[in-house]
Design a protein around this motif. Structure first.
Motif, PDB file in Angstrom:
ATOM      1  N   UNK A  56      29.441  42.907  10.981  1.00  5.44           N
ATOM      2  CA  UNK A  56      29.191  42.865   9.576  1.00  5.44           C
ATOM      3  C   UNK A  56      28.402  44.162   8.984  1.00  5.44           C
ATOM      4  N   UNK A  57      27.477  44.563   9.818  1.00  4.20           N
ATOM      5  CA  UNK A  57      26.845  45.803   9.393  1.00  4.20           C
ATOM      6  C   UNK A  57      28.008  46.861   9.020  1.00  4.20           C
ATOM      7  N   UNK A  58      28.895  47.162   9.969  1.00  4.70           N
ATOM      8  CA  UNK A  58      29.799  48.220   9.425  1.00  4.70           C
ATOM      9  C   UNK A  58      30.586  47.765   8.345  1.00  4.70           C
ATOM     10  N   UNK A  59      31.123  46.753   7.994  1.00  2.00           N
ATOM     11  CA  UNK A  59      31.855  46.297   6.974  1.00  2.00           C
ATOM     12  C   UNK A  59      30.691  46.334   5.537  1.00  2.00           C
ATOM     13  N   UNK A  60      29.517  45.915   5.602  1.00  3.96           N
ATOM     14  CA  UNK A  60      28.669  45.879   4.611  1.00  3.96           C
ATOM     15  C   UNK A  60      28.252  47.408   4.278  1.00  3.96           C
ATOM     16  N   UNK A  61      28.160  48.138   5.356  1.00  2.00           N
ATOM     17  CA  UNK A  61      27.678  49.718   4.829  1.00  2.00           C
ATOM     18  C   UNK A  61      28.818  50.168   4.087  1.00  2.00           C
ATOM     19  N   UNK A  62      30.020  49.680   4.374  1.00  2.00           N
ATOM     20  CA  UNK A  62      31.314  50.588   3.856  1.00  2.00           C
ATOM     21  C   UNK A  62      31.281  49.767   2.323  1.00  2.00           C
ATOM     22  N   UNK A  63      30.983  48.417   2.336  1.00  2.00           N
ATOM     23  CA  UNK A  63      31.003  48.081   0.892  1.00  2.00           C
ATOM     24  C   UNK A  63      29.702  48.466  -0.043  1.00  2.00           C
ATOM     25  N   UNK A  64      28.683  48.848   0.596  1.00  2.00           N
ATOM     26  CA  UNK A  64      27.857  49.616  -0.195  1.00  2.00           C
ATOM     27  C   UNK A  64      28.206  51.156  -0.651  1.00  2.00           C
ATOM     28  N   UNK A  65      28.858  51.555   0.011  1.00  2.00           N
ATOM     29  CA  UNK A  65      29.001  53.265  -0.050  1.00  2.00           C
ATOM     30  C   UNK A  65      30.198  53.029  -1.213  1.00  2.00           C
ATOM     31  N   UNK A  66      31.040  51.936  -1.313  1.00  2.00           N
ATOM     32  CA  UNK A  66      32.075  51.712  -2.303  1.00  2.00           C
ATOM     33  C   UNK A  66      31.538  51.191  -3.617  1.00  2.00           C
ATOM     34  N   UNK A  67      30.468  50.277  -3.560  1.00  2.00           N
ATOM     35  CA  UNK A  67      30.014  49.288  -4.589  1.00  2.00           C
ATOM     36  C   UNK A  67      28.943  49.766  -5.272  1.00  2.00           C
ATOM     37  N   UNK A  68      27.792  49.713  -4.362  1.00  2.00           N
ATOM     38  CA  UNK A  68      26.435  49.921  -4.833  1.00  2.00           C
ATOM     39  C   UNK A  68      25.880  51.434  -5.009  1.00  2.00           C
ATOM     40  N   UNK A  69      26.516  52.269  -4.235  1.00  2.00           N
ATOM     41  CA  UNK A  69      25.811  53.379  -4.255  1.00  2.00           C
ATOM     42  C   UNK A  69      25.695  54.160  -5.316  1.00  2.00           C
ATOM     43  N   UNK A  70      26.558  54.362  -6.330  1.00  2.00           N
ATOM     44  CA  UNK A  70      26.244  55.301  -7.445  1.00  2.00           C
ATOM     45  C   UNK A  70      24.932  54.661  -8.192  1.00  2.00           C
ATOM     46  N   UNK A  71      24.584  53.582  -7.975  1.00  2.00           N
ATOM     47  CA  UNK A  71      23.421  53.073  -8.785  1.00  2.00           C
ATOM     48  C   UNK A  71      22.208  53.211  -7.707  1.00  2.00           C
ATOM     49  N   UNK A  72      22.457  53.723  -6.438  1.00  2.00           N
ATOM     50  CA  UNK A  72      21.254  53.734  -5.573  1.00  2.00           C
ATOM     51  C   UNK A  72      20.625  55.224  -5.478  1.00  2.00           C
ATOM     52  N   UNK A  73      19.168  55.314  -5.448  1.00  2.00           N
ATOM     53  CA  UNK A  73      18.782  56.683  -5.049  1.00  2.00           C
ATOM     54  C   UNK A  73      18.519  56.583  -3.435  1.00  2.00           C
ATOM     55  N   UNK A  74      18.381  55.116  -2.870  1.00  2.00           N
ATOM     56  CA  UNK A  74      17.775  55.308  -1.510  1.00  2.00           C
ATOM     57  C   UNK A  74      18.398  53.842  -0.862  1.00  2.00           C
ATOM     58  N   UNK A  75      18.725  54.009   0.113  1.00  2.00           N
ATOM     59  CA  UNK A  75      19.168  52.678   1.044  1.00  2.00           C
ATOM     60  C   UNK A  75      18.706  52.751   2.655  1.00  2.00           C
ATOM     61  N   UNK A  76      18.472  51.681   2.989  1.00  2.00           N
ATOM     62  CA  UNK A  76      18.071  51.655   4.615  1.00  2.00           C
ATOM     63  C   UNK A  76      18.568  50.337   5.239  1.00  2.00           C
ATOM     64  N   UNK A  77      18.898  50.277   6.396  1.00  2.00           N
ATOM     65  CA  UNK A  77      19.276  49.010   6.864  1.00  2.00           C
ATOM     66  C   UNK A  77      18.713  48.916   8.432  1.00  2.00           C
ATOM     67  N   UNK A  78      18.750  47.669   8.746  1.00  2.00           N
ATOM     68  CA  UNK A  78      18.208  47.578  10.119  1.00  2.00           C
ATOM     69  C   UNK A  78      18.690  46.033  10.766  1.00  2.00           C
ATOM     70  N   UNK A  79      18.804  45.952  11.934  1.00  2.00           N
ATOM     71  CA  UNK A  79      19.240  45.006  12.554  1.00  2.00           C
ATOM     72  C   UNK A  79      18.414  44.383  13.412  1.00  2.00           C
ATOM     73  N   UNK A  80      17.911  43.040  13.206  1.00  2.00           N
ATOM     74  CA  UNK A  80      16.650  42.506  13.697  1.00  2.00           C
ATOM     75  C   UNK A  80      17.139  41.300  14.434  1.00  2.00           C
ATOM     76  N   UNK A  81      15.986  40.983  15.367  1.00  2.00           N
ATOM     77  CA  UNK A  81      16.020  39.643  16.109  1.00  2.00           C
ATOM     78  C   UNK A  81      14.680  39.024  15.681  1.00  2.00           C
ATOM     79  N   UNK A  82      14.739  37.711  14.925  1.00  2.00           N
ATOM     80  CA  UNK A  82      13.666  37.284  14.286  1.00  2.00           C
ATOM     81  C   UNK A  82      12.768  36.450  15.170  1.00  2.00           C
ATOM     82  N   UNK A  83      11.501  36.270  14.924  1.00  2.00           N
ATOM     83  CA  UNK A  83      10.456  35.422  15.728  1.00  2.00           C
ATOM     84  C   UNK A  83       9.625  34.756  14.568  1.00  2.00           C
ATOM     85  N   UNK A  84       9.437  33.279  14.890  1.00  2.00           N
ATOM     86  CA  UNK A  84       8.808  32.621  14.063  1.00  2.00           C
ATOM     87  C   UNK A  84       7.246  32.613  14.341  1.00  2.00           C
ATOM     88  N   UNK A  85       6.341  32.867  13.553  1.00  2.00           N
ATOM     89  CA  UNK A  85       4.811  33.072  13.925  1.00  2.00           C
ATOM     90  C   UNK A  85       4.303  31.739  13.111  1.00  2.00           C
TER      91      UNK A  85
END
Length: 239
Positions: A194-223
């Motif tokens: 999903x990260x690969x597909x969404x990164x490509x989608x951002x580049x094609x769709x959102x990138x012209x309106x962005x000055x910066x982007x960052x992504x992270x793959x996480x495993x969540x923990x409930x506190x």
């Protein structure tokens, strides 16, 4: 309800394992008793090497003012002092949440992708937020294979003041991030695809309106389990 998101990078003296253990066993319990806290999640990076962020913390409060009051308290200041002592990067985002899809308890979707975005220079915040809502839809998230999806949006342009000394009030200004696109997956493999597909989608769709982007793959923990509508499901489903 408002969410405080903090991007975290540890100081060089800590290994990633030491950072994660410290946040789960030392700092996490400190933040768990912040006044007015409604929920607290820790997400640790699954990326190899040295990711831009080792972790992303999320803390829920009833309002932006409540979040600021919590950090201005003695307990909040002690927590901020502890965090600052062990973090080389500590960037905040105060955001509202818009769920796109929510279908399962956290235990069934433990792998999370976070895409943070900042609008291009000269674009009004309100215009960007409205445009982003039109672009990032439930259908787009489904195309990426996400089981659940959410937008977290800085609609107010107010920054948390998490210093330790002096009067601590909300600050008007530009943060590092305007919004987060959050996608949950049932497996690490599906998240990476999903990260690969969404990164490509951002580049094609959102990138012209962005000055910066960052992504992270996480495993969540409930506190501290966030209440509805932060996760939108009956808390009994998380048992």
């Amino acid at each position: 309800m408002i969410k405080l998101v903090t991007f975290q990078k540890r100081v060089p003296s800590l290994t990633r394992s030491e950072f994660e253990q410290r946040w789960l066993t030392v700092h996490g319990p400190m933040a768990a008793v912040f006044p007015g806290l409604r929920g607290y999640m820790l997400g640790f990076s699954l990326d190899e090497g040295e990711p831009a962020a080792d972790g992303i913390a999320q803390l829920w409060f009833d309002s932006r003012k409540d979040a600021q009051a919590s950090y201005a308290s003695d307990i909040g200041r002690r927590g901020s002092a502890d965090a600052s002592a062990w973090l080389a990067r500590r960037e905040h985002l105060l955001a509202s949440e818009v769920w796109l899809t929510r279908n399962a308890p956290i235990s069934e979707t433990p792998f999370k992708l976070v895409f943070s975005v900042k609008r291009r220079d000269g674009m009004a915040r309100e215009d960007f937020i409205s445009w982003l809502k039109e672009q990032v839809t439930a259908a787009v998230a489904a195309e990426m294979g996400a089981s659940q999806s959410r937008l977290s949006l800085d609609e107010a342009g107010l920054l948390l003041n998490s210093k330790v000394e002096g009067a601590l009030d909300l600050v008007e200004g530009e943060g590092v991030h305007d919004a987060l696109i959050e996608l949950w997956f049932t497996s690490r493999r599906s998240a990476e695809e999903g990260r690969e597909r969404f990164s490509a989608w951002i580049a094609a769709t959102l990138a012209p309106q962005l000055s910066k982007q960052e992504d992270a793959l996480l495993q969540e923990h409930v506190v501290v389990m966030p209440p509805a509508p932060a996760y939108g499901l009956d808390m009994r489903t998380f048992a």
